[in-house]
Design a protein around this motif. Sequence first.
Motif, PDB file in Angstrom:
ATOM      1  N   GLU A 312       0.827  -1.200   0.000  1.00  0.00           N
ATOM      2  CA  GLU A 312       0.000   0.000   0.000  1.00  0.00           C
ATOM      3  C   GLU A 312       0.867   1.260   0.000  1.00  0.00           C
ATOM      4  OE1 GLU A 312      -2.422  -0.489   3.420  1.00  0.00           O
ATOM      5  OE2 GLU A 312      -3.911  -1.772   2.413  1.00  0.00           O
ATOM      6  N   ASP A 314       3.945   1.470  -1.146  1.00  0.00           N
ATOM      7  CA  ASP A 314       4.567   1.579  -2.455  1.00  0.00           C
ATOM      8  C   ASP A 314       3.568   2.091  -3.493  1.00  0.00           C
ATOM      9  OD1 ASP A 314       6.873   0.624  -1.320  1.00  0.00           O
ATOM     10  OD2 ASP A 314       6.640  -1.423  -2.066  1.00  0.00           O
ATOM     11  N   ALA A 315       2.329   1.551  -3.405  1.00  0.00           N
ATOM     12  CA  ALA A 315       1.308   1.988  -4.363  1.00  0.00           C
ATOM     13  C   ALA A 315       0.975   3.462  -4.161  1.00  0.00           C
ATOM     14  CB  ALA A 315       0.047   1.136  -4.205  1.00  0.00           C
ATOM     15  N   GLU A 318       3.836   5.407  -5.552  1.00  0.00           N
ATOM     16  CA  GLU A 318       3.776   5.361  -7.010  1.00  0.00           C
ATOM     17  C   GLU A 318       2.651   6.247  -7.534  1.00  0.00           C
ATOM     18  OE1 GLU A 318       4.997   4.374 -10.793  1.00  0.00           O
ATOM     19  OE2 GLU A 318       5.969   4.047  -8.860  1.00  0.00           O
ATOM     20  N   HIS A 319       1.520   6.234  -6.803  1.00  0.00           N
ATOM     21  CA  HIS A 319       0.394   7.075  -7.212  1.00  0.00           C
ATOM     22  C   HIS A 319       0.762   8.546  -7.089  1.00  0.00           C
ATOM     23  CE1 HIS A 319      -3.780   8.111  -7.972  1.00  0.00           C
ATOM     24  NE2 HIS A 319      -3.765   8.900  -6.906  1.00  0.00           N
TER      25      HIS A 319
END
Length: 571
Positions: A312, A314-315, A318-319
């Motif tokens: 989460e 990392d996401a 990245e987002h």
Amino acid sequence: MPVDEPPPAGSTRTRLELQSIRALLDAQRRRVTQYAERYGPAAPDAVTRTPESVVGAPPSGEEVLDALPVAALLLSPVLGEDGEVRDVVLLARNATARADTAARFTDEALPPWTGPVSLFERIPSLATTAIPRMLADAHRTGAPQWSDTVEWLVHTRTGPVRVSAEIRIAPCGNHFLLTWEPGGRLSMAAAAQQLVRTCWAEWNLADDGIQPSRGFRQVLGLADDAPVPSLYDLAAATTPDCLTTLYQALYDVLLRKRVTQCELRFRGSERVFRMVAEPVRIVPGGLVWALRAVLTDVTTDRRRREATRRAERDARSEHERADAVAEIAGVLRDAVLPHFQDELDSYGLEAAAVYRPDAPGAGVGGDWYKARGLPDGRLLLALGDARGHGLEAVTLMAKLRYALAGLAYTSEPVELLTRWLNEVACADARESTATAIIAHYHPERTLLRWTCAGHPRPVLLRDDRAAQLPAPAGGPGLTLGVLPGTSYNATETKLETGDIVLMYSDGLTERRPADPDQDTLRFLGAAESCFRESAAGPGHAGLQDYVERLVARLDGPHRTDDATLLALRRP
């Protein structure tokens, strides 16, 4: 879990927390002991009395056998010359054994009982199990023998039947008594504990007596012969960061008489256990005399949660990065992609453009276009597609676009501008390639003079018919950035009143697998059909409406690249 080691030296705080747990347990032991001394009845003196008479005759062996609550067989050993057990004769079965056999097998499955028979003749597969060894050991030592689980096959008239049971063989005079618990319930309970990594125990607070579940040691990772840890042993083996929560859990159970839970980590191990504990009382609402707890290995669950949290994070990162890239790309898009209104009227042209990024929110990719008037009265027109996606493509796109804008002021022909732009791409330190259409429009002659560098050729829409413009002499030139020193040829297209020239990037038409000829035919068909459905109206607004409808016709979920369409009309 080294429960037999002394408490770690550790920090002062760790020693104080262990001392607090020891004091809490000792205090509860004193309370239980005092309660027992105050309210427990005094043990009577042992009195030996001889009954004056015995009522009735003693029961027969068969009656005693039938009174046993477990299935039992009475066996008579057959000894060899060396005094060892060679065989056993099945003399009798008790009522529970008969009921168990009747429940497991139909009347026709087994031969009828006819009296004493060799056990291994009755059930031959028993000879390959642990039972012969158990009989020999019981005969030699005179002590009962146990086996966790014994499995064998019974060959019946309807097919083989697998039987699993926990066996006990005990000497009984000159005979043996074989008892069993069908189904191996204790073994299945231990296996279930291993399967779900759960065990339980009850700790007596008065004398440190412990009643653990059968799989307690295995779940905690203890040796089979290791002592079951007391509550203080658990505390001494716990990592310092868990001692505070363990003390609070013990306090809640012993003094507040509540069900509670905590997490434990043991020294020298990465495993995590969740302990759910409850008080066991002498009378409802009274003193807590024991603590009962269930311990579950939640290591895998914690690792999965941590992996999920990392994913989460990392996401989210990245987002956030994608949002930042999209924001930067959006600014670049507004900076490098012009919005046409009436600024080309002085050149006798109308222009409209549509750009679609390769994904929603992506902002801009490698596509670019340009329309700029030059001091000598000509109009510079160009459309290109830089290799790649994201900021890398945006950077190359901006570099080529601004380089072309500067080179165009040299008043040199488009074939030389294209050659110089190729040198700019080749000089980039990274692998930088791009395709492009570069053109000069001569308004006094209504002439479009253009070059092609590996790009789809422009399409001319005239008299409701769409056709791809012929390539320059020698064919389309090499893609920009592939080979230094490359020369490019130009070709000319005379524009008539009402002509529309369409320049586009391959992201608008390309399908997977790619077929350039089919892509071109698809574009030509869409350009004609959209024009026939509603001819491009007058002015910039009419041309913009046409290109919007054309892009909508060609666009779809198949597209994996950004797409650009630039339209020029001689009104």
